[in-house]
Design a protein around this motif. Structure first.
Motif, short mmCIF file in Angstrom:
data_model
loop_
_atom_site.label_atom_id
_atom_site.label_comp_id
_atom_site.label_asym_id
_atom_site.label_seq_id
_atom_site.Cartn_x
_atom_site.Cartn_y
_atom_site.Cartn_z
N ARG A 137 -14.88 7.81 -22.70
CA ARG A 137 -13.44 7.55 -22.85
C ARG A 137 -13.18 6.41 -23.84
O ARG A 137 -12.29 6.51 -24.69
N GLY A 138 -13.94 5.33 -23.72
CA GLY A 138 -13.72 4.19 -24.61
C GLY A 138 -13.88 4.56 -26.08
O GLY A 138 -13.09 4.14 -26.93
N GLU A 139 -14.91 5.33 -26.38
CA GLU A 139 -15.13 5.74 -27.77
C GLU A 139 -14.02 6.66 -28.25
O GLU A 139 -13.54 6.54 -29.39
N LEU A 140 -13.60 7.58 -27.39
CA LEU A 140 -12.53 8.50 -27.77
C LEU A 140 -11.24 7.75 -28.07
O LEU A 140 -10.54 8.05 -29.04
N MET A 141 -10.91 6.77 -27.24
CA MET A 141 -9.69 6.00 -27.47
C MET A 141 -9.79 5.15 -28.72
O MET A 141 -8.80 4.92 -29.42
N THR A 142 -10.99 4.66 -29.02
CA THR A 142 -11.19 3.91 -30.27
C THR A 142 -10.97 4.83 -31.47
O THR A 142 -10.28 4.46 -32.44
N LEU A 143 -11.54 6.02 -31.42
CA LEU A 143 -11.34 6.98 -32.51
C LEU A 143 -9.88 7.36 -32.64
O LEU A 143 -9.36 7.56 -33.75
N LEU A 144 -9.18 7.47 -31.51
CA LEU A 144 -7.75 7.79 -31.53
C LEU A 144 -6.96 6.68 -32.21
O LEU A 144 -6.08 6.94 -33.04
N SER A 145 -7.28 5.43 -31.87
CA SER A 145 -6.56 4.29 -32.43
C SER A 145 -6.74 4.19 -33.95
O SER A 145 -5.85 3.74 -34.66
N HIS A 146 -7.91 4.62 -34.43
CA HIS A 146 -8.20 4.53 -35.86
C HIS A 146 -7.91 5.85 -36.57
O HIS A 146 -8.37 6.05 -37.70
N ARG A 147 -7.16 6.72 -35.93
CA ARG A 147 -6.71 7.98 -36.51
C ARG A 147 -7.86 8.90 -36.91
O ARG A 147 -7.72 9.73 -37.81
#
Length: 309
Positions: A137-147
Motif C-alpha cells: 500500500r505504501g508504495e502504491l500511494m507513493t506512486l499515486l502521489s508522484h502521478r
C-alpha cells in the motif's frame, strides 16, 4: 446538440432546419423528431425571422428550399459537419491521445467489483492502454502521489491526504479451508469456530492487513490468534491451505480463482455476512481524461450496488 447558439440562432433550431430540408416535409420531420408539427414550424420560422428571408416554399405536398434557403442550408450543413468533427477530435484526444490508465491494486481481478469496472471500461474504451501494478500500500500511494499511477484499488477507506476516494463495494469475507477440513461441508462459519485454528498469511500485501484483521477478530473473543506468516504470494498461501497446513482469510474477489483442494466458506457474524469496504483513490489534480471516464464508470457501478460514495 443543445445549448450552442450564435446570435439569435440556436443550434437545435438549425438541426431541425437541416432535417426539414432533407425530408422536404415538416410533417415527416415532426415524426422523426417526436415533436409536434407546430413546434417544427415555429423553429423554422424563428430562423427565417432572424435572417429576414424565406428559406422554404410551402405547399400541401411539402416544402422546397428557396434560392436563399439552398445557400443557407449548405453553410449550416458544413458548420454542423465541422462541429461534429471537432467534437470527435476532442473525444479522441481524451480517449486515444491521453489513452493510458495506470491502476494500482491490492486485490485479485478474478472476480468482484474491480473486475466488472475494468471489463466495462475495456468494452467502452478499447483504445485505452491499461497497465496494472500490484504492490504494498505504501508504495502504491507513493506512486499515486508522484502521478506514476492514476488510481489505486484497495481494501478500506484511505486517509484523505492520499487524495479523493470512492467507495465502490463492500465485499463478503470468506475462510479458505482444505476440502478435507471438518468445516468444509458447512454453508457458513463464524469466528468462534476458527478461533483456535492456525492461520497462514503472506508477508506480502495484503498479508499484513489480513494478519491485523485476524488479530482483532480473535482478540475480541479473548483468544490469542495463531498466525504463521510465509514469504509466499497469494497462490502459495492457498496451496498451503489445500495441503491442510492452516486456514486463511480472503475477500470475495479472490474466490474467482480455483486452487487445488481449497474451499471458500462465507463468514457470518450476528446472522449477517461479514463484509469489508473496498475503494478507489486518486489525486484530484490528475486531469487524465481516461481516469475521468474510469471514475465515471466506477460511480455507475457503485450506484448500482447502492454503495454510499
Amino acid at each position: 446538440m443543445s445549448g450552442l447558439s450564435y446570435g439569435h440562432l440556436d443550434f437545435c433550431d438549425l438541426e431541425v432546419l437541416l432535417l426539414v430540408s432533407e425530408l422536404g416535409s415538416i410533417r415527416k420531420a415532426s415524426r422523426d423528431l417526436g415533436i409536434g408539427q407546430s413546434s417544427v414550424t415555429r423553429r423554422v420560422q424563428k430562423i427565417e425571422d432572424a435572417l429576414g428571408v424565406s428559406l422554404f416554399e410551402r405547399s400541401t405536398t411539402g416544402v422546397r428550399l428557396t434560392n436563399a434557403g439552398w445557400g443557407f442550408v449548405g453553410n449550416v450543413r458544413t458548420l454542423a459537419s465541422n462541429l461534429k468533427a471537432a467534437a470527435e477530435t476532442a473525444e479522441a484526444a481524451g480517449i486515444g491521445g491521453n489513452g493510458q490508465l495506470r491502476i494500482g491494486l491490492i486485490a485479485s481481478l478474478s472476480r468482484g467489483s474491480l473486475r466488472k469496472i475494468v471489463s466495462g471500461f475495456v468494452n467502452r474504451y478499447p483504445d485505452v492502454e491499461i497497465t496494472f501494478t500490484e504492490s504494498r500500500r505504501g508504495e502504491l500511494m507513493t506512486l499515486l502521489s508522484h502521478r506514476m499511477l492514476d488510481v489505486v484499488f484497495a481494501a478500506g477507506k484511505p486517509p484523505s491526504e492520499h487524495g479523493d476516494m470512492l467507495l465502490t463495494v463492500e465485499e463478503g469475507l470468506y475462510f479458505a479451508v482444505s476440502r478435507h477440513h471438518h468445516l468444509a461441508e458447512k454453508q457458513h462459519v463464524s469466528w468462534a469456530e476458527v478461533e483456535e485454528m492456525e492461520f497462514v498469511v503472506s508477508t506480502e500485501e495484503p498479508g499484513p492487513e489480513i494478519k491485523d484483521y485476524i488479530l482483532r477478530k480473535i482478540s475480541n473473543l479473548g483468544r490469542q490468534a495463531k498466525i504463521r506468516q510465509h514469504r509466499l504470494d497469494r497462490e502459495g498461501i492457498m496451496n498451503l491451505v489445500g495441503l491442510g497446513l492452516g486456514v486463511s482469510l480472503v475477500a470475495e474477489h479472490w474466490c474467482g480463482v480455483r486452487y487445488p483442494n481449497v474451499k471458500f466458506i462465507p463468514i457470518m457474524g450476528n446472522q449477517t455476512a461479514e463484509r469489508i469496504p473496498f475503494s478507489l483513490t486518486w489525486r484530484p489534480e490528475n486531469d487524465n481524461p481516461a481516469l475521468r471516464r474510469f471514475l465515471s464508470l466506477a460511480r455507475e457501478h457503485a450506484k448500482a450496488k447502492a454503495v454510499p460514495s
